[in-house]
Design an enzyme around this catalytic site. Structure first.
Site, PDB file in Angstrom:
ATOM      1  N   GLY A   1       0.816  -1.216   0.000  1.00  0.00           N
ATOM      2  CA  GLY A   1       0.000   0.000   0.000  1.00  0.00           C
ATOM      3  C   GLY A   1       0.845   1.260   0.000  1.00  0.00           C
TER       4      GLY A   1
ATOM      5  N   GLN B   1      -7.719   0.471   3.924  1.00  0.00           N
ATOM      6  CA  GLN B   1      -8.550  -0.088   5.006  1.00  0.00           C
ATOM      7  C   GLN B   1      -9.957  -0.448   4.534  1.00  0.00           C
ATOM      8  OE1 GLN B   1      -7.676  -0.815   8.182  1.00  0.00           O
ATOM      9  NE2 GLN B   1      -5.579  -0.074   8.000  1.00  0.00           N
TER      10      GLN B   1
ATOM     11  N   SER C   1      -4.114  -2.881  -0.512  1.00  0.00           N
ATOM     12  CA  SER C   1      -3.016  -3.633   0.098  1.00  0.00           C
ATOM     13  C   SER C   1      -3.504  -5.031   0.457  1.00  0.00           C
ATOM     14  CB  SER C   1      -2.520  -2.906   1.345  1.00  0.00           C
ATOM     15  OG  SER C   1      -1.496  -3.649   1.950  1.00  0.00           O
ATOM     16  N   ALA C   2      -2.726  -6.054   0.053  1.00  0.00           N
ATOM     17  CA  ALA C   2      -3.187  -7.441   0.226  1.00  0.00           C
ATOM     18  C   ALA C   2      -3.231  -7.871   1.692  1.00  0.00           C
ATOM     19  CB  ALA C   2      -2.270  -8.383  -0.559  1.00  0.00           C
ATOM     20  N   HIS C   3      -2.265  -7.391   2.504  1.00  0.00           N
ATOM     21  CA  HIS C   3      -2.194  -7.951   3.864  1.00  0.00           C
ATOM     22  C   HIS C   3      -3.262  -7.405   4.801  1.00  0.00           C
ATOM     23  CE1 HIS C   3      -0.075  -4.837   6.455  1.00  0.00           C
ATOM     24  NE2 HIS C   3       0.153  -4.322   5.265  1.00  0.00           N
TER      25      HIS C   3
ATOM     26  N   THR D   1      10.853  -7.976 -12.007  1.00  0.00           N
ATOM     27  CA  THR D   1      10.212  -9.284 -12.162  1.00  0.00           C
ATOM     28  C   THR D   1       9.109  -9.422 -11.117  1.00  0.00           C
ATOM     29  OG1 THR D   1      12.275 -10.194 -12.977  1.00  0.00           O
ATOM     30  CG2 THR D   1      10.642 -11.774 -12.172  1.00  0.00           C
TER      31      THR D   1
ATOM     32  N   CYS E   1       3.123   5.642  18.412  1.00  0.00           N
ATOM     33  CA  CYS E   1       3.308   5.917  16.996  1.00  0.00           C
ATOM     34  C   CYS E   1       4.316   4.924  16.435  1.00  0.00           C
ATOM     35  CB  CYS E   1       3.749   7.371  16.865  1.00  0.00           C
ATOM     36  SG  CYS E   1       4.877   7.705  15.591  1.00  0.00           S
TER      37      CYS E   1
HETATM   38  C1  LIG Z   1      -4.687   3.751   5.339  1.00  0.00           C
HETATM   39  C2  LIG Z   1      -3.399   3.055   5.067  1.00  0.00           C
HETATM   40  N1  LIG Z   1      -2.683   3.396   3.978  1.00  0.00           N
HETATM   41  C3  LIG Z   1      -1.529   2.788   3.661  1.00  0.00           C
HETATM   42  C4  LIG Z   1      -1.019   1.782   4.450  1.00  0.00           C
HETATM   43  C5  LIG Z   1       0.269   1.125   4.063  1.00  0.00           C
HETATM   44  O1  LIG Z   1       0.050  -0.140   3.505  1.00  0.00           O
HETATM   45  P1  LIG Z   1       1.235  -1.227   3.461  1.00  0.00           P
HETATM   46  O2  LIG Z   1       1.379  -1.739   4.860  1.00  0.00           O
HETATM   47  O3  LIG Z   1       0.720  -2.285   2.529  1.00  0.00           O
HETATM   48  O4  LIG Z   1       2.439  -0.553   2.943  1.00  0.00           O
HETATM   49  C6  LIG Z   1      -1.719   1.399   5.605  1.00  0.00           C
HETATM   50  C7  LIG Z   1      -1.166   0.362   6.509  1.00  0.00           C
HETATM   51  O5  LIG Z   1      -1.408   0.374   7.706  1.00  0.00           O
HETATM   52  C8  LIG Z   1      -2.953   2.039   5.919  1.00  0.00           C
HETATM   53  O6  LIG Z   1      -3.667   1.708   6.979  1.00  0.00           O
END
Ligand SMILES: Cc1ncc(COP(=O)(O)O)c(C=O)c1O
Length: 391
Positions: free
Chosen positions: A73, A181, A201-203, A239, A328
């Site tokens: 993400g 989110q 974001s996949a995770h 790749t 934080c």
């Molecule tokens: C709103 C938001 N944007 C971006 C990200 C970043 O995503 P990634 O962990 O896949 O880099 C997060 C991750 O907590 C998020 O909550």
């Protein structure tokens, strides 16, 4: 040993779903081909990447050609914002964002500011919402991008995204939504929204870490950040992470199915049970974020006279995984910029707690939290001179 283990930190990351793991496994071993090779090994990997891209596209009602796979993400946010800034700087150098963005957006915008771009950071109200009137007033001739999150990671507030897109587009300004989110958890339809760019974001949706995507509407021009072999339609060379992409595709299929099967309603029911239980059982509990326009799996609250970290450690000892906006990512003791932007006082922001539910969360899990949390809060308040009378 705690009586139970309850993971309520799905906004931080979700477990890899069993079916996602099964889908990935062959691509970590026997199906190792490079998707860019012409032989059968390569063609097999290419087919898997293409099918996964189609699954991800289906989740947001995009065309497969509009899905650019990234390394997560954060990278997708960077590509959207810097890619737009570099591509459109001849037209203008003004960018608009909000005060409650993830650091992947806010720090990227601040970096661009150091390179000579101008930045407007929109305030939010006490529920974490941006105002459409503020956005409208901030757009100028030189504005090239509005980047605002779909839903907030710390307080769960869902922005008025449709109005945000309409307002910016009416003035010819490109819109990026950070949907990390939201996507996979609530229905998101890019055609209906008409946004130009959307981060995934996949995770955060039961897929692997380190894989994400940027939806780039057909015709929207971006400068790439990673140059090389021209993969991902020239926007992200390198790749492909075949196993990760296959995992993302399987996670998108799972998310589609869960949304069809009513996951939103079930998660909302458990979230309401949790929020109502917290406010019933614990005095001076302030629910943060929007009361209605919020992610269905997201509960966030601030308690007077408490340190978030102490609360997390005690909950962890009781087997409950949660998080706090007071801690934080950089380890600083400053409370979260999100809570402060919503006008929550420093002292109260220090006592913040985020509980985010997942697909395997049960009613018993919630009842366990409602048994443990009031005692944790009351014990910690008893240690504080001001909190004693509430404990
Ligand atoms: C709103 C938001 N944007 C971006 C990200 C970043 O995503 P990634 O962990 O896949 O880099 C997060 C991750 O907590 C998020 O909550």
């Amino acid at each position: 040993m705690p009586a139970r283990k309850v993971y309520l930190d799905h906004s931080a990351t979700t477990p890899l779903a069993a079916e996602v793991y099964e889908a990935m496994k062959p691509f970590l071993q026997e199906r190792f081909g490079n998707p860019n090779s012409l032989h059968s090994w390569g063609r097999e990997a290419r087919k898997a990447v293409d099918e996964s891209r189609a699954s991800i596209a289906r989740l947001i009602n995009a065309e497969p050609r509009e899905v650019i796979i990234t390394g997560g993400g954060s990278e997708a946010d960077n590509l959207a914002i810097k890619g737009t800034a570099f591509a459109l700087q001849g037209r203008g150098r003004h960018i608009i964002t909000s005060a409650i963005e993830h650091h992947a957006v806010i720090d990227t915008c601040k970096w661009l500011e150091k390179q000579g771009f101008e930045l407007t950071v929109l305030p939010v109200d006490e529920t974490g919402m941006v105002s459409i009137a503020d956005l409208d007033a901030a757009i100028r001739e030189e504005t090239i991008l509005v980047t605002i999150m779909y839903a907030n990671n710390e307080v769960g507030t869902i922005q008025p995204v449709r109005e945000i897109v309409r307002t910016a587009r009416a003035k010819g300004v490109r819109v990026h939504l950070d949907g990390v989110q939201a996507v996979g958890h609530i229905p998101v339809d890019v055609k209906d929204l008409d946004a130009d760019l959307l981060t995934l974001s996949a995770h955060k949706m039961y897929g692997p870490k380190g894989v994400g995507a940027l939806y780039v509407k057909r015709g929207v021009k971006l400068d790439p950040l990673v140059h090389g072999g021209g993969q991902e339609f020239g926007l992200r060379s390198g790749t492909e992470n075949t196993a990760g992409i296959v995992g993302f595709g399987a996670a998108a299929e799972l998310a589609n199915r869960r949304l069809e099967e009513g996951a939103v309603e079930e998660e909302s029911r458990l979230k309401d049970l949790l929020i109502n239980g917290i406010t019933d059982k614990i005095p001076n509990a302030h629910i943060t974020g929007h009361p209605v326009e919020r992610l269905p799996f997201h509960a966030s609250v601030c308690f007077d006279y408490i340190e978030g970290e102490s609360m997390l450690l005690r909950l962890d000892a009781a087997g409950i995984g949660a998080s706090s906006g007071s801690a934080c990512t950089s380890g600083s003791l400053e409370p979260s910029h999100v809570l402060l932007a919503m006008g929550i006082p420093h002292e109260l922001a220090h006592g913040s707690l985020r509980l985010t539910l997942g697909k395997d969360t049960t009613e018993e899990d919630i009842l366990y939290v409602l048994e443990i949390l009031p005692k944790v809060v009351s014990d910690l308040r008893a240690l504080s001179p001001l909190g004693k009378e509430l404990s």
